[in-house]
Design a protein around this motif. Sequence first.
Motif, PDB file in Angstrom:
ATOM      1  N   LEU A 399       8.326  15.394  -1.301  1.00 42.25           N
ATOM      2  CA  LEU A 399       8.715  16.467  -0.371  1.00 42.25           C
ATOM      3  C   LEU A 399       7.495  17.204   0.173  1.00 42.25           C
ATOM      4  CD1 LEU A 399      11.832  17.931  -2.242  1.00 42.25           C
ATOM      5  CD2 LEU A 399      11.810  16.503  -0.187  1.00 42.25           C
ATOM      6  N   HIS A 400       6.482  17.370  -0.625  1.00 42.07           N
ATOM      7  CA  HIS A 400       5.273  18.045  -0.148  1.00 42.07           C
ATOM      8  C   HIS A 400       4.580  17.236   0.952  1.00 42.07           C
ATOM      9  CE1 HIS A 400       1.638  20.478  -0.236  1.00 42.07           C
ATOM     10  NE2 HIS A 400       0.938  19.329  -0.334  1.00 42.07           N
ATOM     11  N   HIS A 401       4.517  15.904   0.789  1.00 41.08           N
ATOM     12  CA  HIS A 401       3.904  15.068   1.832  1.00 41.08           C
ATOM     13  C   HIS A 401       4.713  15.116   3.122  1.00 41.08           C
ATOM     14  CE1 HIS A 401       0.746  13.568  -0.696  1.00 41.08           C
ATOM     15  NE2 HIS A 401       1.592  13.037  -1.605  1.00 41.08           N
ATOM     16  N   VAL A 402       6.025  15.099   2.989  1.00 43.64           N
ATOM     17  CA  VAL A 402       6.863  15.210   4.195  1.00 43.64           C
ATOM     18  C   VAL A 402       6.634  16.541   4.890  1.00 43.64           C
ATOM     19  CG1 VAL A 402       9.236  15.340   5.020  1.00 43.64           C
ATOM     20  CG2 VAL A 402       8.607  13.597   3.341  1.00 43.64           C
ATOM     21  N   ALA A 403       6.516  17.643   4.108  1.00 43.46           N
ATOM     22  CA  ALA A 403       6.265  18.962   4.711  1.00 43.46           C
ATOM     23  C   ALA A 403       4.906  19.004   5.391  1.00 43.46           C
ATOM     24  CB  ALA A 403       6.364  20.039   3.632  1.00 43.46           C
ATOM     25  N   THR A 404       3.919  18.315   4.815  1.00 44.34           N
ATOM     26  CA  THR A 404       2.587  18.285   5.442  1.00 44.34           C
ATOM     27  C   THR A 404       2.626  17.562   6.787  1.00 44.34           C
ATOM     28  OG1 THR A 404       1.563  18.318   3.254  1.00 44.34           O
ATOM     29  CG2 THR A 404       0.191  17.593   5.098  1.00 44.34           C
ATOM     30  N   ILE A 405       3.349  16.440   6.801  1.00 38.81           N
ATOM     31  CA  ILE A 405       3.483  15.700   8.072  1.00 38.81           C
ATOM     32  C   ILE A 405       4.206  16.539   9.108  1.00 38.81           C
ATOM     33  CG2 ILE A 405       4.530  13.675   9.144  1.00 38.81           C
ATOM     34  CD1 ILE A 405       4.075  12.169   6.533  1.00 38.81           C
ATOM     35  N   ALA A 406       5.277  17.230   8.681  1.00 34.79           N
ATOM     36  CA  ALA A 406       6.017  18.082   9.614  1.00 34.79           C
ATOM     37  C   ALA A 406       5.150  19.223  10.122  1.00 34.79           C
ATOM     38  CB  ALA A 406       7.280  18.619   8.941  1.00 34.79           C
ATOM     39  N   ARG A 410       4.143  19.949  13.919  1.00 33.65           N
ATOM     40  CA  ARG A 410       4.384  21.233  14.576  1.00 33.65           C
ATOM     41  C   ARG A 410       3.098  21.791  15.193  1.00 33.65           C
ATOM     42  NH1 ARG A 410       7.060  22.231   9.567  1.00 33.65           N
ATOM     43  NH2 ARG A 410       9.325  21.883   9.729  1.00 33.65           N
ATOM     44  N   SER A 411       1.996  21.631  14.510  1.00 35.18           N
ATOM     45  CA  SER A 411       0.707  22.099  15.064  1.00 35.18           C
ATOM     46  C   SER A 411       0.358  21.347  16.344  1.00 35.18           C
ATOM     47  CB  SER A 411      -0.406  21.922  14.012  1.00 35.18           C
ATOM     48  OG  SER A 411      -0.120  22.655  12.843  1.00 35.18           O
ATOM     49  N   HIS A 412       0.614  20.026  16.318  1.00 34.48           N
ATOM     50  CA  HIS A 412       0.349  19.242  17.528  1.00 34.48           C
ATOM     51  C   HIS A 412       1.249  19.680  18.684  1.00 34.48           C
ATOM     52  CE1 HIS A 412      -0.836  15.853  19.969  1.00 34.48           C
ATOM     53  NE2 HIS A 412       0.446  15.536  20.134  1.00 34.48           N
ATOM     54  N   ARG A 413       2.520  19.940  18.369  1.00 31.35           N
ATOM     55  CA  ARG A 413       3.425  20.417  19.414  1.00 31.35           C
ATOM     56  C   ARG A 413       3.007  21.789  19.934  1.00 31.35           C
ATOM     57  NH1 ARG A 413       9.635  20.280  18.400  1.00 31.35           N
ATOM     58  NH2 ARG A 413       9.406  21.138  20.513  1.00 31.35           N
ATOM     59  N   ALA A 414       2.502  22.654  19.060  1.00 32.87           N
ATOM     60  CA  ALA A 414       2.034  23.972  19.493  1.00 32.87           C
ATOM     61  C   ALA A 414       0.827  23.844  20.413  1.00 32.87           C
ATOM     62  CB  ALA A 414       1.699  24.834  18.276  1.00 32.87           C
ATOM     63  N   ALA A 415      -0.090  22.917  20.081  1.00 35.09           N
ATOM     64  CA  ALA A 415      -1.257  22.703  20.951  1.00 35.09           C
ATOM     65  C   ALA A 415      -0.844  22.146  22.300  1.00 35.09           C
ATOM     66  CB  ALA A 415      -2.254  21.769  20.254  1.00 35.09           C
ATOM     67  N   GLN A 416       0.091  21.188  22.274  1.00 43.15           N
ATOM     68  CA  GLN A 416       0.589  20.652  23.526  1.00 43.15           C
ATOM     69  C   GLN A 416       1.301  21.728  24.344  1.00 43.15           C
ATOM     70  OE1 GLN A 416      -1.317  17.666  23.550  1.00 43.15           O
ATOM     71  NE2 GLN A 416       0.409  17.224  24.890  1.00 43.15           N
ATOM     72  N   ARG A 417       2.006  22.610  23.647  1.00 40.21           N
ATOM     73  CA  ARG A 417       2.697  23.690  24.339  1.00 40.21           C
ATOM     74  C   ARG A 417       1.699  24.638  25.007  1.00 40.21           C
ATOM     75  NH1 ARG A 417       7.183  24.449  27.074  1.00 40.21           N
ATOM     76  NH2 ARG A 417       7.631  26.676  27.265  1.00 40.21           N
ATOM     77  N   ARG A 418       0.597  24.913  24.308  1.00 36.62           N
ATOM     78  CA  ARG A 418      -0.422  25.760  24.920  1.00 36.62           C
ATOM     79  C   ARG A 418      -1.028  25.087  26.152  1.00 36.62           C
ATOM     80  NH1 ARG A 418      -1.866  26.559  19.435  1.00 36.62           N
ATOM     81  NH2 ARG A 418      -3.606  25.084  19.671  1.00 36.62           N
TER      82      ARG A 418
END
Length: 453
Positions: A399-406, A410-418
Amino acid sequence: MGPRSHHLSLSLLLLFLLPPDPPECLAAEGRLAHKLFRDLFANYTSALRPVADTDQTLNVTLEVTLSQIIDMDERNQVLTLYLWIRQEWTDAYLRWNPDAYGGLDAIRIPSSLVWRPDIVLYNKADAQPPASASTNVVVRHDGAVRWDAPAITRSSCRVDVSAFPFDAQRCGLTFGSWTHGGHQLDVRPRGTAASLADFVENVEWRVLGMPARRRVLTYGCCSEPYPDVTFTLLLRRRAAAYVCNLLLPCVLISLLAPLAFHLPADSGEKVSLGVTVLLALTVFQLLLAESMPPAESVPLIGKYYMATMTMVTFSTALTILIMNLHYCGPSARPVPAWAQALLLRYLARGLCVRERGEPCGQLKPPESVPSPQPPEGGADPQAGPCHEPQCLCRQEALLHHVATIASTFRSHRAAQRRHEDWKRLARVMDRFFLGIFFTMALVMSLLVLVQAL
């Protein structure tokens, strides 16, 4: 026999019956003219004013007929005209009784034989000395002398090009005696204006009139007054050729320049269009400068060119800044809150700049970027090895690895959003400055073109 044949026969009969003028009559008239000429010029001199009393003022009437405008040299400020000049005065020593000379009341003789007034053009712009036209004068039995002479004049004219090509010029031609003062010779115009009856229309200038005005001036060299007559030629330029060749291309180019804001940033031609328009305006500016005289006042079309070039320069500079906003990468900072509220919400809605699927004019609620959450349970994957195959710590590690990937996603989506926010901000600025500069170009063009109406 018809009526026409009868009329022709009657005319021929009268021609044969009436005797022709005898040669003796013609010869008598020629002898009388020669006798009159010898009598008039037996003791005549053309060196002195033809007045019976030296204190008497000789009146000269001046009449000018404008025939053609040969050239208007704006650079050298010289006006070349073709004029018909008529001068009339009374010669006290050229009088006779017509009955004594067989009813001969007028003779035509060379103008060099009689006294002529030394009336010259004061504002002459020709280096050559004035040449008297070798035309005849008409002398009547009462002493009235009429001298008609054509003349090509080159006069100085102060050209005001501040309203070019919609300018109007006033060029004065001042005529007066060069040596005789007002007590010896008085010059007056015939009528209130020069005659335009035989004027040949000019392709560049429209003649509005040529009023005449008499002045009496006292110069510093002499104490007696000197009268003169000034004919003011009122001209208005025909601006059709200049509007078609200089003004309309500039208007079209100036309306093309703001369209650089409408080009997509990915096309790579936004800055090229602005530079090309600026070069084209520079070429037209050089063509205009060649035909304009050097003057303190800038012509109207020159002001329009400079204003348009300034507008194109600013639009090109703003295009570069907007492209810099467009190509902000994912590592850029987020759009400031005031820009998001003012530009991306209200101004974007007013200019109808929207994303795909977003209706025009509707505010889109800001999306909150979820922050990465730690895995539930607070288990530490490095808590130590677990040797049991069915231990729950292995599931917690997964579960920790899945949360890291998520979280990374999310960080990539935030950068793309910016990045998308900056691109949308660039589109809003493009649309805003497109309206501003297009309105400015249209208003300036209308203000200049309304002068042609």
